[in-house]
Design a protein around this motif. Sequence first.
Motif, PDB file in Angstrom:
ATOM      1  N   ALA A 270       0.815  -1.217   0.000  1.00  0.00           N
ATOM      2  CA  ALA A 270       0.000   0.000   0.000  1.00  0.00           C
ATOM      3  C   ALA A 270       0.847   1.265   0.000  1.00  0.00           C
ATOM      4  CB  ALA A 270      -0.945   0.000   1.202  1.00  0.00           C
ATOM      5  N   GLY A 271       2.020   1.182  -0.621  1.00  0.00           N
ATOM      6  CA  GLY A 271       2.802   2.389  -0.865  1.00  0.00           C
ATOM      7  C   GLY A 271       3.184   3.165   0.384  1.00  0.00           C
ATOM      8  N   ILE A 272       3.526   4.429   0.185  1.00  0.00           N
ATOM      9  CA  ILE A 272       3.883   5.320   1.290  1.00  0.00           C
ATOM     10  C   ILE A 272       2.607   5.892   1.907  1.00  0.00           C
ATOM     11  CG2 ILE A 272       6.132   5.888   0.304  1.00  0.00           C
ATOM     12  CD1 ILE A 272       4.895   8.447  -0.819  1.00  0.00           C
ATOM     13  N   ARG A 273       2.725   6.455   3.104  1.00  0.00           N
ATOM     14  CA  ARG A 273       1.541   6.960   3.814  1.00  0.00           C
ATOM     15  C   ARG A 273       0.797   7.985   2.983  1.00  0.00           C
ATOM     16  NH1 ARG A 273       0.673  11.284   6.985  1.00  0.00           N
ATOM     17  NH2 ARG A 273       2.886  11.827   7.009  1.00  0.00           N
ATOM     18  N   GLU A 274       1.529   8.855   2.284  1.00  0.00           N
ATOM     19  CA  GLU A 274       0.901   9.932   1.521  1.00  0.00           C
ATOM     20  C   GLU A 274       0.110   9.434   0.314  1.00  0.00           C
ATOM     21  OE1 GLU A 274       4.209  11.435   3.943  1.00  0.00           O
ATOM     22  OE2 GLU A 274       4.032   9.792   2.483  1.00  0.00           O
TER      23      GLU A 274
ATOM     24  N   GLY B  46      -2.172   7.064   0.402  1.00  0.00           N
ATOM     25  CA  GLY B  46      -3.416   6.421   0.828  1.00  0.00           C
ATOM     26  C   GLY B  46      -4.649   6.936   0.110  1.00  0.00           C
ATOM     27  N   ASP B  47      -4.798   8.258   0.029  1.00  0.00           N
ATOM     28  CA  ASP B  47      -5.981   8.820  -0.631  1.00  0.00           C
ATOM     29  C   ASP B  47      -6.015   8.443  -2.109  1.00  0.00           C
ATOM     30  OD1 ASP B  47      -6.766   9.934   1.751  1.00  0.00           O
ATOM     31  OD2 ASP B  47      -6.075  11.966   1.270  1.00  0.00           O
ATOM     32  N   ALA B  48      -4.853   8.476  -2.766  1.00  0.00           N
ATOM     33  CA  ALA B  48      -4.792   8.132  -4.187  1.00  0.00           C
ATOM     34  C   ALA B  48      -5.175   6.669  -4.408  1.00  0.00           C
ATOM     35  CB  ALA B  48      -3.395   8.405  -4.735  1.00  0.00           C
ATOM     36  N   ILE B  49      -4.728   5.772  -3.530  1.00  0.00           N
ATOM     37  CA  ILE B  49      -5.090   4.362  -3.657  1.00  0.00           C
ATOM     38  C   ILE B  49      -6.598   4.194  -3.500  1.00  0.00           C
ATOM     39  CG2 ILE B  49      -4.876   2.070  -2.621  1.00  0.00           C
ATOM     40  CD1 ILE B  49      -1.996   2.785  -1.889  1.00  0.00           C
ATOM     41  N   GLU B  50      -7.176   4.867  -2.504  1.00  0.00           N
ATOM     42  CA  GLU B  50      -8.626   4.778  -2.313  1.00  0.00           C
ATOM     43  C   GLU B  50      -9.381   5.310  -3.528  1.00  0.00           C
ATOM     44  OE1 GLU B  50     -10.873   5.242   1.249  1.00  0.00           O
ATOM     45  OE2 GLU B  50      -9.076   5.832   2.367  1.00  0.00           O
ATOM     46  N   GLU B  51      -8.914   6.406  -4.087  1.00  0.00           N
ATOM     47  CA  GLU B  51      -9.565   6.959  -5.281  1.00  0.00           C
ATOM     48  C   GLU B  51      -9.481   5.989  -6.449  1.00  0.00           C
ATOM     49  OE1 GLU B  51      -7.669  10.693  -5.927  1.00  0.00           O
ATOM     50  OE2 GLU B  51      -8.465  11.585  -4.077  1.00  0.00           O
ATOM     51  N   ASP B  52      -8.319   5.345  -6.614  1.00  0.00           N
ATOM     52  CA  ASP B  52      -8.162   4.369  -7.688  1.00  0.00           C
ATOM     53  C   ASP B  52      -9.106   3.185  -7.482  1.00  0.00           C
ATOM     54  OD1 ASP B  52      -6.247   5.933  -8.868  1.00  0.00           O
ATOM     55  OD2 ASP B  52      -4.535   4.749  -8.162  1.00  0.00           O
ATOM     56  N   LEU B  53      -9.164   2.667  -6.261  1.00  0.00           N
ATOM     57  CA  LEU B  53     -10.029   1.515  -5.989  1.00  0.00           C
ATOM     58  C   LEU B  53     -11.490   1.880  -6.219  1.00  0.00           C
ATOM     59  CD1 LEU B  53      -8.450  -0.176  -2.825  1.00  0.00           C
ATOM     60  CD2 LEU B  53      -7.927  -0.511  -5.230  1.00  0.00           C
ATOM     61  N   ALA B  54     -11.879   3.084  -5.816  1.00  0.00           N
ATOM     62  CA  ALA B  54     -13.259   3.517  -6.039  1.00  0.00           C
ATOM     63  C   ALA B  54     -13.562   3.595  -7.533  1.00  0.00           C
ATOM     64  CB  ALA B  54     -13.496   4.865  -5.365  1.00  0.00           C
ATOM     65  N   ALA B  55     -12.628   4.145  -8.305  1.00  0.00           N
ATOM     66  CA  ALA B  55     -12.830   4.273  -9.758  1.00  0.00           C
ATOM     67  C   ALA B  55     -12.938   2.907 -10.421  1.00  0.00           C
ATOM     68  CB  ALA B  55     -11.684   5.068 -10.374  1.00  0.00           C
TER      69      ALA B  55
END
Length: 321
Positions: free
Chosen positions: A84-88, A90-99
Motif C-alpha cells: 500500500a505504498g507510502i503513507r501519503e 493512501g488517498d490516491a489508492i482509495e480513489e483508484d479503488l473507487a474508480a
Amino acid sequence: MAKRKMPPYKNKKLLSTVLSALLVLLALAIYYGPELEAVFREPTPPSAPAEAVDCEAAVYFLDVGQGDSALIRIGEDFAMLVDAGIRESGDAIEEDLAALGVTELDAVIATHPHADHIGAMTQIIEAYPIGTFYMPVLPDDQTPTTATYENMLDALDKQNVPVEQITDKTEIAAPENAVFDVLSPRAGDAFDEVNDYSAVVRFTYGSVSFMLTGDAEEPVEENILESGAEISAQVLKCGHHGSSSSTSLPFLRRVNPAVAVISCGADNKYGHPHRETLESLNALGCTVLRTDELGTIVVTTDGEAYAVHTWSEENGLQPAA
C-alpha cells in the motif's frame, strides 16, 4: 579399389573421444539446463493489441511514488491488494479503488514491513472489509518497532481482520483458472536484511503469469532458483524498485519475462532504477515500463493472450506505448 579399414586402435580412440564429449555435454545440460533453456527460449510478447484482449483478469501496478502497490482483479468479484505504498499515497489508492469499483478486498498482502510498502496500509485496513491479511513474520531482533508498523497491527486488531503468516506453504484461495504460488519466505529462513523476508508471489491466470517480488534481493532469488520451483512469467515486477541488489541475471534468465515493471518515484534519492538492472533487462530484450514515467501500468489477460496498458481515472485504459 577396396576401402581401407581403420585400424582397431583408432576406432577405440575415436569412440572414447565421442563418449567423453557426450558425457561433458550431458553434465553441462544437467547443471546449466534451466538457465540455458531460458537463454534460448524467446519471451512471449503481448499476443494481441490491447483492445483485442478480453479483460478476465488484470494486475494494476499503481503509481504510488517511491513505493509499491499492486491491485489484482479477477472477474468482477475478486480483488487483492499487494502492498500500500507510502503513507501519503493512501488517498490516491482509495480513489483508484473507487474508480475501479472495488468496495472490499478478498485478500491483502503486506510483502514486508517497510514504510514504502505499508505506509498507507492502516488507512486501507480501516476503509475496506478484508477477507484475509497476509504478512511475513520476522525474527524478534528484526521485527520493526516503527509507528507505521504498530499502527497497522492495531488497525488489524480493531477491525478483526483474519491474519495469516505468509510462507512458501501458504495456500491463498483463488477463483477458477487462477493460482497464487508463494515462493518465499520459507519457514526457518534467516536473513540479514528485512527486504529478504519479502513475500514473493507468482500469480497465474490461465497460461499467463506474473512474478511479484516485493523488495526481495539476490539471496532470496538464489534460494528460489535452488528450490527448482517454476518461476517463468510473462510479467515481472522487479524487486526493490529496480535496485541492483535485485533482479540478478540468473534469476532474470529463469523468469524470462517479456515485460518488466518497475515501481519507483520520479527523481528519487536512491537512483532507482539502477543502471545495472536496466542493462540486464535490455540485454534480455524485456520491455521496461516504469511508474515514474507512465503512471499506473496495467496488464490485462484472458488467460491466453495479454496486453499492456496505462490507466488513470480520467482516461481509463490506454495502450502502453
